[in-house]
Design an enzyme around this catalytic site. Sequence first.
Site, PDB file in Angstrom:
ATOM      1  N   ARG A 263     144.725   1.033   9.764  1.00 51.02           N
ATOM      2  CA  ARG A 263     143.996   1.766  10.797  1.00 51.02           C
ATOM      3  C   ARG A 263     142.540   1.952  10.399  1.00 51.02           C
ATOM      4  O   ARG A 263     142.243   2.593   9.387  1.00 51.02           O
ATOM      5  CB  ARG A 263     144.658   3.133  11.040  1.00 51.02           C
ATOM      6  CG  ARG A 263     146.109   2.999  11.470  1.00 51.02           C
ATOM      7  CD  ARG A 263     146.736   4.328  11.812  1.00 51.02           C
ATOM      8  NE  ARG A 263     148.144   4.162  12.156  1.00 51.02           N
ATOM      9  CZ  ARG A 263     148.952   5.141  12.529  1.00 51.02           C
ATOM     10  NH1 ARG A 263     148.475   6.380  12.613  1.00 51.02           N
ATOM     11  NH2 ARG A 263     150.212   4.907  12.824  1.00 51.02           N
ATOM     12  N   ARG A 278     143.909  10.784   4.094  1.00 49.81           N
ATOM     13  CA  ARG A 278     143.565   9.973   5.273  1.00 49.81           C
ATOM     14  C   ARG A 278     143.063   8.627   4.773  1.00 49.81           C
ATOM     15  O   ARG A 278     141.982   8.547   4.191  1.00 49.81           O
ATOM     16  CB  ARG A 278     142.499  10.676   6.114  1.00 49.81           C
ATOM     17  CG  ARG A 278     142.276  10.065   7.482  1.00 49.81           C
ATOM     18  CD  ARG A 278     141.285  10.886   8.285  1.00 49.81           C
ATOM     19  NE  ARG A 278     141.840  12.169   8.684  1.00 49.81           N
ATOM     20  CZ  ARG A 278     142.474  12.384   9.835  1.00 49.81           C
ATOM     21  NH1 ARG A 278     142.627  11.395  10.686  1.00 49.81           N
ATOM     22  NH2 ARG A 278     142.929  13.579  10.134  1.00 49.81           N
ATOM     23  N   GLU A 350     150.511  16.567   8.716  1.00 48.16           N
ATOM     24  CA  GLU A 350     151.417  15.807   9.569  1.00 48.16           C
ATOM     25  C   GLU A 350     152.025  14.642   8.796  1.00 48.16           C
ATOM     26  O   GLU A 350     151.303  13.821   8.232  1.00 48.16           O
ATOM     27  CB  GLU A 350     150.658  15.275  10.789  1.00 48.16           C
ATOM     28  CG  GLU A 350     151.496  14.400  11.714  1.00 48.16           C
ATOM     29  CD  GLU A 350     150.647  13.506  12.585  1.00 48.16           C
ATOM     30  OE1 GLU A 350     151.063  12.354  12.824  1.00 48.16           O
ATOM     31  OE2 GLU A 350     149.557  13.942  13.009  1.00 48.16           O
ATOM     32  N   SER A 353     155.198  11.930  13.696  1.00 46.40           N
ATOM     33  CA  SER A 353     155.071  12.218  15.127  1.00 46.40           C
ATOM     34  C   SER A 353     156.245  11.546  15.816  1.00 46.40           C
ATOM     35  O   SER A 353     156.427  10.333  15.694  1.00 46.40           O
ATOM     36  CB  SER A 353     153.756  11.679  15.690  1.00 46.40           C
ATOM     37  OG  SER A 353     152.671  12.479  15.301  1.00 46.40           O
ATOM     38  N   ARG A 392     151.212  11.307   2.874  1.00 47.10           N
ATOM     39  CA  ARG A 392     151.248  12.770   2.873  1.00 47.10           C
ATOM     40  C   ARG A 392     152.581  13.302   2.371  1.00 47.10           C
ATOM     41  O   ARG A 392     152.652  14.435   1.895  1.00 47.10           O
ATOM     42  CB  ARG A 392     150.916  13.292   4.265  1.00 47.10           C
ATOM     43  CG  ARG A 392     149.458  13.016   4.635  1.00 47.10           C
ATOM     44  CD  ARG A 392     149.118  13.495   6.020  1.00 47.10           C
ATOM     45  NE  ARG A 392     147.712  13.267   6.316  1.00 47.10           N
ATOM     46  CZ  ARG A 392     147.141  13.583   7.474  1.00 47.10           C
ATOM     47  NH1 ARG A 392     147.857  14.151   8.433  1.00 47.10           N
ATOM     48  NH2 ARG A 392     145.858  13.352   7.664  1.00 47.10           N
TER      49      ARG A 392
END
Length: 425
Positions: A263, A278, A350, A353, A392
Amino acid sequence: MLDIKRIRSEPDHVRAALARRGESGGSQAVDEILSLDEARRESITEGDELRARRNEVSRTIGELKRAGEDADGLIGEMRQVAERIRDLEAAVSENEERIQEILLNTPNLPLDEVVAGGEEDNQLLREWGDPVHHPFTARPHWELAEELQMLDLARGARISGSGFPVLRGIGARLQRVLIDWMLEIHTREHGYQELRVPYLVTAESLTGTGQLPKFADDSYVTSQDGLWLIPTAEVPVTNLHRDELLGPDDLPIRYTAYSPCFRREAGAAGKDTRGLLRVHQFDKVELVRYERPERSREALEELTTEAESILQRLGLAYRVVRLAGGDLGFSAAMTYDLEVWAPGVERWLEVSSCSTFTDYQARRANLRFRPAPREKPEFVHTLNGSALALPRLMVALLETYQTEEGSVDLPPVVAEILGTRRLTA
């Protein structure tokens, strides 16, 4: 994409639903689609009438010619009719292309349960476990991991730039065994079939799941072949049955897949970029479901519970948050985020999702099923969720189970699969 029939029949509902997502241009998009669609249908109707007229006059022209009578006036009229038909066909094609363009750039409608607002309006649904607050000054994972020789940020940056960490030694092994462990749980206990998927996909595949055309700048693409690096295994797995018609007994379908994820937007917000918080490349285990429409809402609860079970076995405190409309992903109709507590950075992070996309992705990727023999095909409902994303998760494990001396005492389930309980320098 959205069903244009629903836009025609429920334009006010569609406008209101897009407004709950914070889409300022949603009402304008609906108005333009309706206007273009009306013009398209008028052109089709006029074209059909002219073709019928042409067929009728063609028979008359034939009769006149056979009778030796003059048909030049009718022939000239039909030339004009043919030109008008071509103009109408071009207008229909132009309107359809514009409608398609708008639909591809219009997000999914949130379910009625989803409230309006942004990130600050997300709803906390439940919590599990007690967030750890160490009696000593907790260290962030990047300090712990580099001291334990598990993580090498500097050399990763030297190789590829920031956002590409190197895991080494016990760090690389820990991530590998966690991936295998999660896949075993999802296949043996939760009934998923494991896939190994390509990490490069076509633009059509990214369009099918909603990353293209709107988010092209967030993805990596190869210049020579036009293939895109996947941002998640959701893309190849959801497209696995693209353009297929599934049978009445094929659903539900449940797939799980490990993949690296790529990403470009990883550090775009300019925050949370230290260590593994990140990154541009990371590993993730994904769950994807194809469901009948009447079961998709229930399936979202099941999928979320399956992702939660991983965190519970690891003994990590987490919470479940339902995203508000303005915080939803582009293709999602409703999303539960799983946020794990990381005491070193003192933040909820997070790690998953879990989303239902209703028939939005299925319309883009032409994913259909036949509900019963000889019944009209319908679009499937797709769902997916991370179970789990690794960076994470590693952060939470290291920071939660750290000791004052700088070692990490792993939870029993991890110690068993890794073959050691304590990580020390």
